[in-house]
Structures are given as C-alpha cells and as structure tokens.
Write a protein that holds these residues in place. Structure first.
Motif, short mmCIF file in Angstrom:
data_model
loop_
_atom_site.label_atom_id
_atom_site.label_comp_id
_atom_site.label_asym_id
_atom_site.label_seq_id
_atom_site.Cartn_x
_atom_site.Cartn_y
_atom_site.Cartn_z
N ASP A 58 29.67 75.75 0.91
CA ASP A 58 29.11 76.76 1.71
C ASP A 58 30.09 77.73 2.22
O ASP A 58 30.08 79.05 2.24
N LEU A 59 31.30 77.28 2.41
CA LEU A 59 32.62 78.05 2.81
C LEU A 59 33.70 77.77 2.21
O LEU A 59 33.91 76.56 2.12
N THR A 60 34.54 78.57 1.63
CA THR A 60 35.92 78.34 1.05
C THR A 60 36.92 79.44 1.38
O THR A 60 36.74 80.69 1.59
N ALA A 105 37.41 73.57 1.10
CA ALA A 105 36.12 73.82 0.85
C ALA A 105 35.35 73.23 1.87
O ALA A 105 35.62 72.07 2.19
N ILE A 106 34.30 73.84 2.36
CA ILE A 106 33.70 73.29 3.53
C ILE A 106 31.96 73.32 3.12
O ILE A 106 31.56 74.26 2.52
N GLU A 144 36.00 66.00 -7.76
CA GLU A 144 36.25 67.02 -8.86
C GLU A 144 37.21 67.92 -8.00
O GLU A 144 38.51 68.29 -8.32
N LEU A 145 36.86 68.22 -6.84
CA LEU A 145 37.55 69.26 -5.88
C LEU A 145 39.02 68.51 -5.28
O LEU A 145 40.17 69.24 -5.53
N LEU A 146 38.79 67.46 -5.25
CA LEU A 146 39.82 66.53 -4.67
C LEU A 146 40.99 66.54 -6.14
O LEU A 146 42.20 66.67 -5.61
N ARG A 192 33.09 68.01 4.59
CA ARG A 192 31.61 67.80 4.79
C ARG A 192 31.16 67.64 6.37
O ARG A 192 31.50 66.49 6.86
N PHE A 193 30.56 68.17 6.75
CA PHE A 193 29.90 68.07 8.25
C PHE A 193 28.20 68.09 7.98
O PHE A 193 27.74 68.90 7.41
#
Length: 129
Positions: free
Chosen positions: A38-40, A47-48, A91-93, A101-102
C-alpha cells in the motif's frame, strides 16, 4: 464485490495523509515492489500493508464460522489471501525489506501509534545507511 476497494481505502488514506503531513514521502501501490504494498519507502526498503480484517482473515479460526453464504468461495479466497500475505512477507524479507502489516481497525482506533511505529522504522533504516 465491485464496490469493495483494493487500494485507497479510508484507513490507508488516513495513514498516508498522516505520514505526508509529517514530511514523509512514499509511493502508493508501487508495482515494481513484490506484493504491491500500500505504501513504500523504496530507498529505505520499507513496505507497509493496511489489511482489512475480513479479507486477510484476522482471527480466522473463529471468524470463518460466521460466514453463512457462499462459504466455499469465501473460505478458499480468504485462505489464499492469508497464504499470499505469507509469501509476500517471505519474499520481501529475503530481499532485505522491513515489512509492516497493520489491521484497518487498529489504525482507525490509534492512528498516531502506527505513525510512530513507521517513524521508528524509518529512523532505524536511516541509521543503517
């Protein structure tokens, strides 16, 4: 289903605006980042994701019994969403990203706390650079 937004939800926008007003610049739904967060903050590799409780299966073991119609479809869809979330995180990690993640309801209740969490991660990354 057509009326349900996949991006630009109210809580996602609230979080984004709060960060913007504090002077943080980000990209929304960046397609060049795996999972299209959603937001980077691409240069900081943060990454959010703002996840809705229903579609991402919060408390799924207890909540899945509440679905009364079209159970097979919804169970399959939400379980796949949960799997995809794990795949994206993994993958991102592995690429060195910080993944946040919220849940939408948590942001709704306490926006400032989540902005602070993001600020802490930004500060942490800036020190590493």
């Amino acid at each position: 289903m057509r009326a349900i937004k996949s991006s630009g939800t109210k809580d996602e926008v609230r979080l984004a605006k709060a960060l913007w007003h504090k002077g943080y610049r980000y990209r929304k739904n960046n397609k060049s980042v795996f999972g299209k967060p959603d937001l980077t903050f691409k240069n900081l590799k943060i990454a959010i994701f703002v996840d809705s409780e229903f579609f991402h299966g919060k408390d799924w073991d207890t909540q899945k019994h509440r679905i009364k119609t079209n159970k097979e479809f919804w169970h399959k869809k939400i379980e796949r969403n949960k799997e995809r979330d794990i795949e994206v995180n993994t993958e991102l990690l592995s690429q060195g990203w910080i993944v946040l993640r919220f849940w939408t309801k948590k942001i709704k209740k306490d926006l400032n706390s989540y902005v602070s969490i993001i600020e802490e991660q930004i500060s942490k990354r800036l020190k590493e650079i």
